[in-house]
Design a protein around this motif. Structure first.
Motif, PDB file in Angstrom:
ATOM      1  N   ALA A   5       0.842  -1.209   0.000  1.00 22.70           N
ATOM      2  CA  ALA A   5       0.000   0.000   0.000  1.00 22.70           C
ATOM      3  C   ALA A   5       0.872   1.252   0.000  1.00 22.70           C
ATOM      4  O   ALA A   5       0.577   2.231  -0.700  1.00 22.70           O
ATOM      5  CB  ALA A   5      -0.927  -0.002   1.209  1.00 22.70           C
ATOM      6  N   GLN A   6       1.954   1.236   0.767  1.00 21.37           N
ATOM      7  CA  GLN A   6       2.859   2.387   0.808  1.00 21.37           C
ATOM      8  C   GLN A   6       3.513   2.616  -0.556  1.00 21.37           C
ATOM      9  O   GLN A   6       3.645   3.754  -1.004  1.00 21.37           O
ATOM     10  CB  GLN A   6       3.912   2.182   1.890  1.00 21.37           C
ATOM     11  CG  GLN A   6       3.336   2.254   3.274  1.00 21.37           C
ATOM     12  CD  GLN A   6       4.293   1.761   4.348  1.00 21.37           C
ATOM     13  OE1 GLN A   6       5.129   0.899   4.118  1.00 21.37           O
ATOM     14  NE2 GLN A   6       4.123   2.295   5.552  1.00 21.37           N
ATOM     15  N   ILE A   7       3.888   1.546  -1.225  1.00 22.67           N
ATOM     16  CA  ILE A   7       4.478   1.665  -2.566  1.00 22.67           C
ATOM     17  C   ILE A   7       3.463   2.278  -3.521  1.00 22.67           C
ATOM     18  O   ILE A   7       3.777   3.196  -4.284  1.00 22.67           O
ATOM     19  CB  ILE A   7       4.953   0.287  -3.077  1.00 22.67           C
ATOM     20  CG1 ILE A   7       6.174  -0.178  -2.283  1.00 22.67           C
ATOM     21  CG2 ILE A   7       5.264   0.339  -4.573  1.00 22.67           C
ATOM     22  CD1 ILE A   7       6.568  -1.624  -2.550  1.00 22.67           C
ATOM     23  N   ARG A   8       2.230   1.809  -3.454  1.00 23.20           N
ATOM     24  CA  ARG A   8       1.195   2.291  -4.379  1.00 23.20           C
ATOM     25  C   ARG A   8       0.747   3.712  -4.048  1.00 23.20           C
ATOM     26  O   ARG A   8       0.183   4.388  -4.890  1.00 23.20           O
ATOM     27  CB  ARG A   8       0.016   1.336  -4.381  1.00 23.20           C
ATOM     28  CG  ARG A   8       0.402   0.022  -5.013  1.00 23.20           C
ATOM     29  CD  ARG A   8      -0.674  -1.003  -4.888  1.00 23.20           C
ATOM     30  NE  ARG A   8      -0.116  -2.287  -5.273  1.00 23.20           N
ATOM     31  CZ  ARG A   8      -0.748  -3.180  -5.986  1.00 23.20           C
ATOM     32  NH1 ARG A   8      -1.969  -2.959  -6.378  1.00 23.20           N
ATOM     33  NH2 ARG A   8      -0.174  -4.311  -6.284  1.00 23.20           N
ATOM     34  N   ALA A   9       0.970   4.145  -2.830  1.00 23.45           N
ATOM     35  CA  ALA A   9       0.597   5.516  -2.461  1.00 23.45           C
ATOM     36  C   ALA A   9       1.473   6.531  -3.176  1.00 23.45           C
ATOM     37  O   ALA A   9       1.081   7.688  -3.337  1.00 23.45           O
ATOM     38  CB  ALA A   9       0.701   5.705  -0.952  1.00 23.45           C
ATOM     39  N   ALA A  10       2.646   6.118  -3.599  1.00 28.80           N
ATOM     40  CA  ALA A  10       3.542   6.928  -4.434  1.00 28.80           C
ATOM     41  C   ALA A  10       3.681   8.370  -3.965  1.00 28.80           C
ATOM     42  O   ALA A  10       3.446   9.302  -4.707  1.00 28.80           O
ATOM     43  CB  ALA A  10       3.086   6.869  -5.890  1.00 28.80           C
ATOM     44  N   GLY A  11       4.046   8.553  -2.707  1.00 27.59           N
ATOM     45  CA  GLY A  11       4.332   9.883  -2.197  1.00 27.59           C
ATOM     46  C   GLY A  11       3.117  10.696  -1.793  1.00 27.59           C
ATOM     47  O   GLY A  11       3.251  11.851  -1.398  1.00 27.59           O
ATOM     48  N   ARG A  12       1.919  10.138  -1.909  1.00 31.92           N
ATOM     49  CA  ARG A  12       0.720  10.862  -1.484  1.00 31.92           C
ATOM     50  C   ARG A  12       0.738  11.000   0.036  1.00 31.92           C
ATOM     51  O   ARG A  12       1.253  10.134   0.731  1.00 31.92           O
ATOM     52  CB  ARG A  12      -0.532  10.116  -1.931  1.00 31.92           C
ATOM     53  CG  ARG A  12      -0.715  10.116  -3.432  1.00 31.92           C
ATOM     54  CD  ARG A  12      -2.030   9.418  -3.790  1.00 31.92           C
ATOM     55  NE  ARG A  12      -2.088   9.154  -5.206  1.00 31.92           N
ATOM     56  CZ  ARG A  12      -1.986   7.949  -5.752  1.00 31.92           C
ATOM     57  NH1 ARG A  12      -1.836   6.889  -5.005  1.00 31.92           N
ATOM     58  NH2 ARG A  12      -2.048   7.809  -7.058  1.00 31.92           N
ATOM     59  N   PRO A  13       0.149  12.044   0.563  1.00 30.44           N
ATOM     60  CA  PRO A  13       0.167  12.258   2.023  1.00 30.44           C
ATOM     61  C   PRO A  13      -0.835  11.339   2.745  1.00 30.44           C
ATOM     62  O   PRO A  13      -1.890  11.770   3.198  1.00 30.44           O
ATOM     63  CB  PRO A  13      -0.208  13.735   2.168  1.00 30.44           C
ATOM     64  CG  PRO A  13      -1.055  14.002   0.963  1.00 30.44           C
ATOM     65  CD  PRO A  13      -0.493  13.147  -0.143  1.00 30.44           C
ATOM     66  N   ILE A  14      -0.496  10.068   2.825  1.00 30.41           N
ATOM     67  CA  ILE A  14      -1.353   9.078   3.469  1.00 30.41           C
ATOM     68  C   ILE A  14      -0.617   8.522   4.676  1.00 30.41           C
ATOM     69  O   ILE A  14       0.557   8.177   4.595  1.00 30.41           O
ATOM     70  CB  ILE A  14      -1.710   7.938   2.500  1.00 30.41           C
ATOM     71  CG1 ILE A  14      -2.471   8.483   1.285  1.00 30.41           C
ATOM     72  CG2 ILE A  14      -2.514   6.857   3.204  1.00 30.41           C
ATOM     73  CD1 ILE A  14      -2.687   7.472   0.190  1.00 30.41           C
ATOM     74  N   THR A  15      -1.327   8.436   5.791  1.00 33.02           N
ATOM     75  CA  THR A  15      -0.757   7.843   6.989  1.00 33.02           C
ATOM     76  C   THR A  15      -1.215   6.398   7.073  1.00 33.02           C
ATOM     77  O   THR A  15      -2.412   6.120   7.028  1.00 33.02           O
ATOM     78  CB  THR A  15      -1.215   8.589   8.259  1.00 33.02           C
ATOM     79  OG1 THR A  15      -0.818   9.960   8.137  1.00 33.02           O
ATOM     80  CG2 THR A  15      -0.611   7.972   9.505  1.00 33.02           C
ATOM     81  N   PHE A  16      -0.275   5.474   7.177  1.00 31.20           N
ATOM     82  CA  PHE A  16      -0.585   4.055   7.309  1.00 31.20           C
ATOM     83  C   PHE A  16      -0.353   3.644   8.751  1.00 31.20           C
ATOM     84  O   PHE A  16       0.647   4.031   9.358  1.00 31.20           O
ATOM     85  CB  PHE A  16       0.299   3.220   6.380  1.00 31.20           C
ATOM     86  CG  PHE A  16       0.013   3.472   4.923  1.00 31.20           C
ATOM     87  CD1 PHE A  16      -0.994   2.774   4.283  1.00 31.20           C
ATOM     88  CD2 PHE A  16       0.749   4.407   4.209  1.00 31.20           C
ATOM     89  CE1 PHE A  16      -1.270   3.012   2.949  1.00 31.20           C
ATOM     90  CE2 PHE A  16       0.484   4.641   2.881  1.00 31.20           C
ATOM     91  CZ  PHE A  16      -0.531   3.940   2.242  1.00 31.20           C
ATOM     92  N   VAL A  17      -1.300   2.878   9.296  1.00 30.23           N
ATOM     93  CA  VAL A  17      -1.205   2.439  10.682  1.00 30.23           C
ATOM     94  C   VAL A  17      -1.342   0.918  10.720  1.00 30.23           C
ATOM     95  O   VAL A  17      -2.292   0.372  10.172  1.00 30.23           O
ATOM     96  CB  VAL A  17      -2.321   3.075  11.548  1.00 30.23           C
ATOM     97  CG1 VAL A  17      -2.268   2.566  12.972  1.00 30.23           C
ATOM     98  CG2 VAL A  17      -2.234   4.595  11.498  1.00 30.23           C
TER      99      VAL A  17
END
Length: 181
Positions: A5-17
């Protein structure tokens, strides 16, 4: 999965928990919470289901949506009872099951060339719709939709999975959007 998911977020400001669904904290209110791939079926006690729904409610903004799916009892009786062997290009997967009431244990063995067999165990359970509705009500959710469906065309029946959509009842739950239930 979190790494993907972090790879696919591609720098978007998303917080993963990464956290236990019964005790998670998002650190700020959110608009929606999803819990898919029958993850809730791995909560083995109805009290854990209630804890999870209460945590979700504590993190939703007013009007926030909670969407989740579950495998039905029919899914367990249809898909989680008879041994299955699947053969892929570089693996063989064996699944066998032990059922005890609503709870089923899946024993997995994965065989690959030039590797020792890998073994794992997965435990899941089915919930009655009345149990889900009670847990939602107890966490101050309003149920908006319950859809029964079957994503497996080769398997008979229409009620293998259930997709639930609920919103927080802000009239009776004044602490919406807080991080403590």
């Amino acid at each position: 999965m979190l790494h993907q998911a972090q790879i696919r977020a591609a720098g978007r400001p998303i917080t993963f928990v990464e956290a236990d669904m019964r005790t998670f904290d998002t650190y700020k209110p959110v608009d929606a919470v999803t819990c898919l791939y029958a993850s809730l079926n791995h909560l083995l006690d109805a009290s854990d289901l209630s804890l999870t729904f209460t945590r979700v409610a504590a993190h939703l903004r007013p009007g926030g949506v909670f969407v989740f799916d579950l495998n039905s009892r029919h899914a367990f009786e249809t898909l989680w009872r008879n041994p299955v062997t699947e053969v892929g290009p570089n693996f063989t997967l064996h699944r066998r099951f032990d059922a005890d009431g609503p709870q089923t244990t899946m024993h997995l063995t994965i065989e690959r060339p030039d590797h020792p067999p890998a073994h794992d165990t997965l435990i899941a359970r089915s919930y009655q719709e009345t149990q889900i509705r009670a847990a939602l009500t107890g966490a101050n959710f309003i149920l908006h939709d319950l859809t029964h469906f079957n994503p497996f065309p080769a398997v008979p029946g229409t009620n293998l999975k259930q997709l639930w959509t609920a919103t927080l009842d802000t009239a009776s739950y004044p602490a919406h959007g807080s991080t403590t239930p």
